[in-house]
Design a protein around this motif. Structure first.
Motif, short mmCIF file in Angstrom:
data_model
loop_
_atom_site.label_atom_id
_atom_site.label_comp_id
_atom_site.label_asym_id
_atom_site.label_seq_id
_atom_site.Cartn_x
_atom_site.Cartn_y
_atom_site.Cartn_z
N GLY A 714 5.64 -45.57 -12.35
CA GLY A 714 6.77 -46.49 -12.50
C GLY A 714 6.32 -47.94 -12.39
O GLY A 714 6.69 -48.79 -13.20
N THR A 715 5.47 -48.20 -11.39
CA THR A 715 4.98 -49.57 -11.19
C THR A 715 4.25 -50.05 -12.44
O THR A 715 4.45 -51.17 -12.92
N LEU A 716 3.40 -49.16 -12.95
CA LEU A 716 2.61 -49.54 -14.13
C LEU A 716 3.51 -49.82 -15.32
O LEU A 716 3.31 -50.75 -16.08
N ARG A 717 4.56 -48.97 -15.42
CA ARG A 717 5.51 -49.15 -16.52
C ARG A 717 6.18 -50.52 -16.41
O ARG A 717 6.27 -51.25 -17.39
N ASN A 718 6.57 -50.87 -15.17
CA ASN A 718 7.21 -52.17 -14.97
C ASN A 718 6.26 -53.32 -15.29
O ASN A 718 6.68 -54.38 -15.75
N LEU A 719 4.99 -53.09 -15.02
CA LEU A 719 4.01 -54.16 -15.30
C LEU A 719 3.57 -54.15 -16.76
O LEU A 719 2.69 -54.91 -17.14
N ASP A 720 4.20 -53.22 -17.52
CA ASP A 720 3.85 -53.15 -18.95
C ASP A 720 2.41 -52.74 -19.20
O ASP A 720 1.77 -53.19 -20.14
N ILE A 721 1.88 -51.91 -18.30
CA ILE A 721 0.52 -51.45 -18.50
C ILE A 721 0.57 -50.05 -19.12
O ILE A 721 1.18 -49.14 -18.57
N ALA A 722 -0.03 -49.92 -20.28
CA ALA A 722 0.03 -48.64 -20.98
C ALA A 722 -0.95 -47.65 -20.35
O ALA A 722 -2.07 -48.01 -20.01
N LEU A 723 -0.48 -46.43 -20.18
CA LEU A 723 -1.36 -45.39 -19.63
C LEU A 723 -2.15 -44.72 -20.74
O LEU A 723 -1.71 -44.66 -21.88
N THR A 724 -3.31 -44.20 -20.39
CA THR A 724 -4.07 -43.45 -21.39
C THR A 724 -3.54 -42.02 -21.46
O THR A 724 -2.77 -41.59 -20.60
N LYS A 725 -3.97 -41.33 -22.47
CA LYS A 725 -3.52 -39.95 -22.66
C LYS A 725 -3.96 -39.07 -21.48
O LYS A 725 -3.22 -38.20 -21.03
N THR A 726 -5.19 -39.35 -21.01
CA THR A 726 -5.72 -38.57 -19.89
C THR A 726 -4.79 -38.67 -18.68
O THR A 726 -4.51 -37.66 -18.02
N ALA A 727 -4.32 -39.89 -18.37
CA ALA A 727 -3.45 -40.07 -17.22
C ALA A 727 -2.17 -39.25 -17.39
O ALA A 727 -1.73 -38.55 -16.47
N TYR A 728 -1.59 -39.33 -18.59
CA TYR A 728 -0.38 -38.55 -18.86
C TYR A 728 -0.67 -37.05 -18.69
O TYR A 728 0.06 -36.35 -18.00
N SER A 729 -1.75 -36.60 -19.30
CA SER A 729 -2.07 -35.17 -19.24
C SER A 729 -2.19 -34.70 -17.80
O SER A 729 -1.69 -33.63 -17.44
N THR A 730 -2.87 -35.52 -16.99
CA THR A 730 -3.07 -35.16 -15.58
C THR A 730 -1.74 -34.96 -14.87
O THR A 730 -1.49 -33.95 -14.21
N ILE A 731 -0.88 -35.95 -15.01
CA ILE A 731 0.38 -35.91 -14.25
C ILE A 731 1.33 -34.85 -14.83
O ILE A 731 2.05 -34.18 -14.09
#
Length: 829
Positions: A714-731
């Motif tokens: 959520g914090t990253l989303r608010n800071l407009d920082i895009a996540l990599t695919k790996t991060a998404y896959s992990t979570i």
DNA sequence: CTTTGAGATC
């Protein structure tokens, strides 16, 4: 006949009159008319004595008469007459004139050539050469031969030798003509022909002059042939000139034989000749180019002791040496010294200084130098512009480069090959291969022909962009132009094929080359090493040894790497000893590859042993070396030692990079201490990279702290920082297993919306997990997304889904899926 | 005969 002509020429008052006025008989229309009229007037008396001979000259003289009505020839008639004669006839007139009066012969020769565009035969040109040699007019002799060789081009040596030998064998001054021919060939960079002439001269027992040897040696200074020539000079006993010594010193420098150069200099300087400033300059230049600026400086001081005053070259050389090692400040001191001693700086001085600033990355400094140059009344030349363009090229500022190019042309300066190459490499650096190709064609069309370097730059760039087909086309064109391709262009093609994993093609290309350079072997071996093909690499290593080449440290580094990759640690370590025995110095890479391999095996003892061996051998570790050590400790959960290594590296002045930080953060996460990881981040004020977030998220997931992971997301989303695919896959994976299935689906959707490329593997991972946890509704949502993406489920996935649907009693979904399976051909009926 | 500018494997 001869007597008659002699009579004719010497008795005619016209001729004497003209001679006394030192006028050209032929170039002025009136005079040439008079001259030939005079000849024609005598025609009858000549004719009567020669009617029965078939002498060609008589034929020509008769020709004169037919044009000479009223004993006068107009200028046009004269031209017509000359053009009606063939080369052979002209030769004869020339020959006769020569035997009568050499000056007249030369004038006749020049007038026909200059005024009437007539091309003499080589025979009459050589005859002129012999006349000039006899009169010791060596400058003119050189000029005639230079023109002749320009015309004949390379490869003409044997032909001209034959001509000289056959037609001029007994001529008195022929040895001088031979020598000058060799001399001019050498000077015109047709060294091969010069050697042919010299060879013939040896047969005829003609001694070449020292000037000829000097020119030849100068042109062979980059090659090993020069030693042979120099030995010949010494054996012949002809006195060497100061030039000979300087050229020889220069050649030793070019061969990186600095010690020999210094010894030779000491042995010869001040013995026969008084010490010469050029010799000093040459030696200093050699020393500077090899990085021995301090030694060069000591020779600079020695000049004063030898009462030789440094000139502009001396200062320029030293200033350049200082600039290339980055000591621009000291270079400026020398510049001041130069002014103080009354040596006027020239354009080169300012160019060198401007380049010094450019090398430091200070374009402002470079511009200030150019401004100073202008204040001195000097104008920037092509080199100045090339330096400035090059500076902007490094930073990819193509607009500025083009602006400078315009400016240069507007100043009336010609475009130079180097300037073109700078622009070319700038375009390439910006990744603009198409534009580069366009410029390349433009260069080809203009007067400046593309050279080896232009081609190499282009080939390299095309390779880098993976346009290997185009690169090969350019390469073939380069071949067809007869350019001698060196290993850099070959290396560019070879290494780009290797880097793209096209090792088989690379080997095919490699086999087409008559490889005699270790560089190309190194690239090929490394290509095999990177994909783990140890046998092929070893086989090539064998070829290196067989062909008598000496492996370099790079060769060994690649071999060690591939042995490590194949977990053959004993062999790898054996190679380390082997290379040391052969006198090579291991690099940080050598040790780091070995340390990494041992660390992967969990053998930190050997890692540390290697590290101390490295210290003992004075091989400074790099950031990568420390990363390997830190990673090794982290994997063994020895965080304290990892942190100790982290401190050590900083004490050594090595600045940790993202990879080091991430390695340690991962270390913290692996011992399930994301708290420590975050504290570490804050403590070192680290700007996290996408990889850092992946590590943190997976760390939180591993700690079963899904709430923490969600919050971070959520914090990253608010800071407009895009996540990599790996991060998404992990979570997503964590949510499927332990958390909320709906959240997993939501995140999957988000990942898809972010524009990440979703493959069948991503779909199957999430579907299988959801199936295992019996989240049937969520499975159906993902399946729908998948079909929407036009991806068909594979058999394994279908089996898992049907199992899950059956377990949940969802018969209609089973049928629906079955229908889909039939449609996509997984099931046949 | 000596000085400046361009490409370049691990």
């Amino acid at each position: 006949m001869l007597n008659h002509l002699l009579l004719l020429l010497h008795s005619r008052t016209t001729i004497l009159y003209l001679k006394s006025l030192r006028l050209n008989y032929f170039t002025s229309p009136i005079i040439s008319r008079r001259f030939f009229s005079a000849l024609a007037a005598q025609y009858d008396s000549i004719d009567t004595s020669f009617t029965n001979t078939s002498d060609p000259v008589k034929e020509i003289l008769r020709g004169f008469n037919t044009f000479g009505t009223n004993n006068f020839l107009s200028c046009n008639q004269f031209q017509t007459l000359i053009s009606s004669l063939n080369t052979h006839q002209i030769d004869w007139i020339f020959y006769y004139l020569r035997s009568l009066d050499e000056n007249s012969a030369l004038l006749f020769f020049n007038s026909i050539q200059n005024e009437h565009g007539f091309r003499h035969s080589r025979v009459s040109e050589f005859a002129v050469c012999h006349i000039l040699a006899g009169k010791l007019r060596l400058k003119d002799l050189r000029q005639v031969l230079t023109k002749m060789l320009e015309d004949q081009g390379p490869g003409s040596g044997p032909f001209l030798c034959e001509l000289l030998e056959n037609s001029f064998k007994d001529w008195k001054f022929t040895y001088m003509v031979w020598d000058m021919l060799a001399n001019v060939y050498a000077k015109s960079e047709m060294v091969h022909d010069a050697l042919v002439v010299l060879d013939k001269m040896r047969d005829l027992n003609f001694q070449a002059s020292i000037s000829t040897y000097n020119n030849l040696m100068h042109n062979l200074r980059h090659t090993d042939m020069i030693w042979e020539i120099y030995n010949e000079v010494r054996a012949s006993g002809i006195p060497q000139s100061m030039y000979t010594y300087t050229i020889f010193i220069n050649s030793l420098c070019k061969h990186s034989r600095l010690k020999d150069a210094v010894d030779f200099f000491r042995k010869t300087t001040g013995k026969e000749f008084r010490p010469c400033v050029v010799s000093f300059n040459t030696l200093m230049s050699g020393l500077c180019n090899m990085g021995f600026v301090d030694v060069a400086k000591s020779f600079f001081c020695m000049m004063y002791k030898c009462a030789v005053l440094p000139d502009c070259y001396s200062y320029n050389t030293l200033i350049h040496g200082l600039c290339t090692v980055g000591s621009v400040e000291e270079a400026l001191n020398f510049y001041e010294d130069m002014l103080g001693n009354g040596v006027e700086p020239d354009v080169v001085t300012y160019n060198i200084l401007a380049n010094g600033f450019r090398l430091l990355g200070s374009m402002n400094g470079a511009y200030v130098v150019v401004e100073n140059m202008r204040l001195k009344g000097l104008s920037p030349n092509q080199v100045t512009y090339a330096i400035l363009m090059c500076g902007h090229c490094r930073s990819g500022n193509i607009e500025e480069v083009m602006k400078l190019k315009e400016q240069m042309l507007a100043q009336g300066l010609q475009r130079s090959r180097v300037c073109d190459n700078v622009v070319l490499s700038c375009l390439c650096r910006c990744g603009n291969a198409n534009e580069a190709l366009r410029l390349f064609n433009e260069i080809e069309a203009s007067g400046v022909k593309a050279d080896l370097m232009s081609y190499s730059i282009l080939v390299h760039e095309l390779c880098k962009e993976g346009k290997i087909k185009m690169a090969m086309q350019v390469y073939r064109k380069m071949q067809s132009k007869g350019i001698i391709i060196n290993s850099y262009a070959h290396g560019a093609i070879l290494s780009s094929l290797c880097k793209r994993g096209r090792v088989v093609e690379a080997r095919k290309f490699f086999n087409t080359l008559a490889v005699s350079e270790i560089l190309l072997y190194n690239i090929m071996i490394d290509g095999y090493a990177k994909i783990g093909l140890v046998d092929e690499a070893v086989q090539l290593f064998g070829e290196i040894i067989d062909s008598g080449l000496t492996p370099t440290i790079s060769t060994y580094n690649s071999l060690i790497y591939v042995f490590c990759k194949n977990e053959k640690l004993d062999e790898a370590k054996g190679l380390l000893q082997n290379l040391i025995i052969h006198g090579l110095v291991p690099t940080a890479m050598t040790y780091t590859a070995l340390m990494d391999a041992y660390s992967r095996k969990g053998n930190m003892d050997v890692v540390l042993q290697l590290f101390s061996e490295m210290e003992r051998n004075d091989v400074p570790p790099t950031v990568v070396t420390y990363t390997v050590i830190i990673k090794g400790f982290c994997e063994q959960r020895r965080l304290r030692q990892a942190l100790q290594a982290f401190d050590d590296m900083q004490t050594r002045g090595l600045i940790p990079d993202q990879i080091v930080y991430n390695t340690l953060i991962q270390g913290f996460c692996e011992v399930k201490d994301t708290g420590a990881a975050k504290r570490f981040l804050i403590l070192h004020n680290i700007q996290p990279s996408p990889v850092t977030y992946n590590i943190l998220i997976s760390g939180l997931c591993m700690e079963q702290n899904l709430t923490g992971a969600d919050t971070l997301l959520g914090t990253l989303r608010n800071l407009d920082i895009a996540l990599t695919k790996t991060a998404y896959s992990t979570i997503i994976k964590a949510h499927c297993v332990k958390g909320s299935a709906s959240k997993a689906v939501m995140l999957f959707n988000e990942m898809r919306d972010m524009g990440h490329e979703i493959s069948i593997r991503d779909y199957s991972a999430v579907i299988n997990r959801l199936c295992k946890a019996c989240h049937i509704d969520e499975v159906k949502i993902i399946l729908r997304l998948m079909l929407l993406d036009r991806i068909s489920p594979d058999q394994d996935m279908c089996v898992e889904m049907i199992k899950a649907f059956c377990r949940g009693g969802d018969k209609s979904s089973v049928f629906e899926l079955f229908a889909e399976m039939i449609k996509s051909g997984i099931v046949f009926i």
